[in-house]
Design a protein around this motif. Structure first.
Motif, PDB file in Angstrom:
ATOM      1  N   ASN A 344       0.793  -1.229   0.000  1.00 21.08           N
ATOM      2  CA  ASN A 344       0.000   0.000   0.000  1.00 21.08           C
ATOM      3  C   ASN A 344       0.825   1.278   0.000  1.00 21.08           C
ATOM      4  O   ASN A 344       0.262   2.377   0.048  1.00 21.08           O
ATOM      5  CB  ASN A 344      -0.919   0.003   1.229  1.00 21.08           C
ATOM      6  CG  ASN A 344      -1.851  -1.191   1.262  1.00 21.08           C
ATOM      7  OD1 ASN A 344      -2.516  -1.476   0.267  1.00 21.08           O
ATOM      8  ND2 ASN A 344      -1.881  -1.901   2.381  1.00 21.08           N
ATOM      9  N   LYS A 348      -0.521   5.181  -0.581  1.00 16.60           N
ATOM     10  CA  LYS A 348      -0.502   6.127   0.544  1.00 16.60           C
ATOM     11  C   LYS A 348       0.196   7.422   0.155  1.00 16.60           C
ATOM     12  O   LYS A 348      -0.209   8.509   0.589  1.00 16.60           O
ATOM     13  CB  LYS A 348       0.169   5.487   1.761  1.00 16.60           C
ATOM     14  CG  LYS A 348      -0.706   4.448   2.454  1.00 16.60           C
ATOM     15  CD  LYS A 348      -0.037   3.864   3.685  1.00 16.60           C
ATOM     16  CE  LYS A 348      -0.975   2.880   4.396  1.00 16.60           C
ATOM     17  NZ  LYS A 348      -0.349   2.282   5.600  1.00 16.60           N
ATOM     18  N   ILE A 440       3.667  11.300   6.168  1.00 11.98           N
ATOM     19  CA  ILE A 440       2.918  10.063   6.375  1.00 11.98           C
ATOM     20  C   ILE A 440       3.500   9.426   7.635  1.00 11.98           C
ATOM     21  O   ILE A 440       4.705   9.133   7.688  1.00 11.98           O
ATOM     22  CB  ILE A 440       3.081   9.091   5.190  1.00 11.98           C
ATOM     23  CG1 ILE A 440       2.525   9.706   3.907  1.00 11.98           C
ATOM     24  CG2 ILE A 440       2.385   7.763   5.488  1.00 11.98           C
ATOM     25  CD1 ILE A 440       2.815   8.870   2.661  1.00 11.98           C
TER      26      ILE A 440
END
Length: 487
Positions: A344, A348, A440
């Motif tokens: 992922n 992201k 992130i």
């Protein structure tokens, strides 16, 4: 002429006995004062020296007490629990060069001594942009006492850890810090870890309280010299431009036959809602890396670029990928040693760019060994990068986190420097001068440490060369920011 007051940290009498004896034998030393940061009180004197109780060797209180107690022209401060000895006329040489150069602090190259074994420990020049709180001055600093006292008088904050850092920043605001590239003393090195083990100390979560203080001291220094930037940023329209791919994973590599396959596989196995590709740039590998890359050419997401024989380094490999017509709207880093945390990661990054509207996004990574087992300090999230002060604090720390993602149209206007060290840091600083950097905080990357990492076992000369170059990057960037603030 006895014109030096010496301050030496100690834990017990045995630890400082030889240092005190060595200093008292020097003609220029007027007195030796011991700094004690342990529990309880120390009564009387140790080795005939006055003892100052301080809350910590790096505290503001320790600096103030030293400034108050020094009554001589010069003040020598030892910054480590170690044993010191000096070459003949070393202190006289230091005071002479302080007067000749007009500096307010001098420091020198030295030797580490373990028994009969001596190891050279050269240090580097301190520049305008040498704002790292872990800058290695060695264990002996010689200050002009009037500069020390002036700086101590300007200390408004009461730091538990950042006092000595604050001192040298404040001294540098009015005077020079001069490197004497001569070997003038011996000490004992206690940190015997390899370069790769020391590399991530500054982001170890257990040191967070220390980092907060260091950030505050650095920020106040930037304000004092005109290099501080308010949290005001240029906006970007990330939908600008026509791109066949929404994202590209960029993997520059050279001679990584053991790891490049894992890196490519983790990039090709991503699950996204958008079209993406993987651009692998090989810089003339000779160990079978190219054969591994070509084994993935059956996947149409893979773009393979073979460099010519000229000089490229990591920065040049990035540039050729960025300017390839198949490069996506966002360029996302993957080093050839490392792997994405799961399938992922790319999605992201794409989501972060769209929701945060930033020109660059930095992720969170996990330190692992070659077999992906977690290594200390574990998860590195670079919490020191805040929207309000991250771009100022970036001048203090030695990196900007990983992995990094870039908005391609902007990065094509800056490009990477053609170097194999510090290229990503240089670009990150340049972007942050004008643009917000997004974050992130989920783990998206496995940073693998193994014996063939380029920074795993560096000798002191290479460590110094790397640090000198990064300080140059900081100096160039800081000068640009000061100039920008004057407009």
């Amino acid at each position: 002429m006895k014109d030096i007051t010496c301050f030496i940290p100690f834990r017990d009498e045995k630890q400082v006995a030889q240092t005190v004896s060595n200093l008292k034998s020097q003609d220029s030393v007027a007195s030796v004062i011991l700094l004690y940061a342990g529990e309880g009180e120390v009564l009387g004197s140790i080795q005939g020296c006055r003892v100052l109780k301080v809350p910590g060797l790096g505290s503001t209180e320790a600096v103030r007490k030293m400034a108050e107690c020094s009554r001589t022209r010069y003040t020598l401060i030892s910054t480590k629990y170690t044993t010191l000895s000096f070459v003949l006329f070393a202190l006289e040489r230091m005071t002479c060069l302080m007067e000749d150069s007009g500096a307010d602090m001098v420091y020198s190259d030295h030797f580490h001594k373990e028994g009969e074994v001596e190891t050279a420990a050269p240090v580097i020049d301190c520049q305008f942009g040498s704002l790292r709180d872990d800058f290695d001055f060695g264990s002996v600093l010689l200050y002009r006492t009037c500069a020390l006292q002036d700086a101590a008088a300007r200390m408004d904050a009461d730091y538990a850890y950042a006092g000595m850092y604050d001192l040298r920043l404040k001294v540098s605001q009015k005077g020079a810090l001069e490197h004497i590239n001569e070997y003038l003393y011996y000490d004992v090195e206690t940190d015997l870890r390899a370069s790769g083990e020391k590399l991530f100390d500054y982001v170890d979560p257990k040191n967070r309280a220390v980092q907060i203080e260091m950030e505050k001291a650095c920020t106040e220094h930037l304000k004092a010299i005109g290099g501080y930037l308010e949290p005001k940023f240029k906006s970007v329209d990330i939908t600008e431009g026509d791109f066949e791919y929404e994202a590209s994973v960029i993997i520059p590599c050279r001679n990584r036959v053991r790891t490049i396959g894992d890196a490519i596989a983790s990039a090709l196995n991503q699950k996204t809602q958008y079209k993406y590709n993987v651009i692998v740039v090989d810089d003339n590998s000779t160990d079978g890396t190219v054969d591994v890359i070509k084994s993935f050419l059956g996947d149409d997401k893979l773009v393979y670029i073979a460099q010519d024989k000229s000089w490229h380094a990591i920065g040049g490999n990035w540039n050729v990928a960025l300017h390839n017509p198949k490069c996506g709207r966002f360029a996302i880093q993957l080093d050839s040693d490392d792997m994405y945390y799961d399938e992922n990661t790319v999605q992201k990054f794409i989501d972060a760019f769209h929701t945060q509207g930033c020109a660059m996004v930095v992720g969170t990574y996990r330190m692992t060994n070659f077999d992906l087992e977690t290594l200390p300090p574990g998860i590195i999230d670079h919490r020191e990068w805040t929207p309000e002060n991250g771009r100022n604090n970036a001048l203090r720390i030695n990196g900007l986190g990983a992995p990094r993602g870039f908005w391609t149209p902007l990065l094509r206007t800056f490009n990477f420097p053609t170097t194999k060290y510090g290229e990503d840091y240089a670009v990150g600083l340049r972007i942050s001068r004008e643009y917000q950097i997004g974050r992130i905080y989920d783990v998206v990357y496995n940073c693998r440490r193994w014996e063939d990492n380029s920074d795993a076992f560096l000798d002191i000369e290479k460590v110094n060369a790397n640090n000198l170059y990064k300080d140059r990057i900081r100096t160039w960037e800081l000068k640009a920011r000061v100039a920008m603030n004057k407009k």
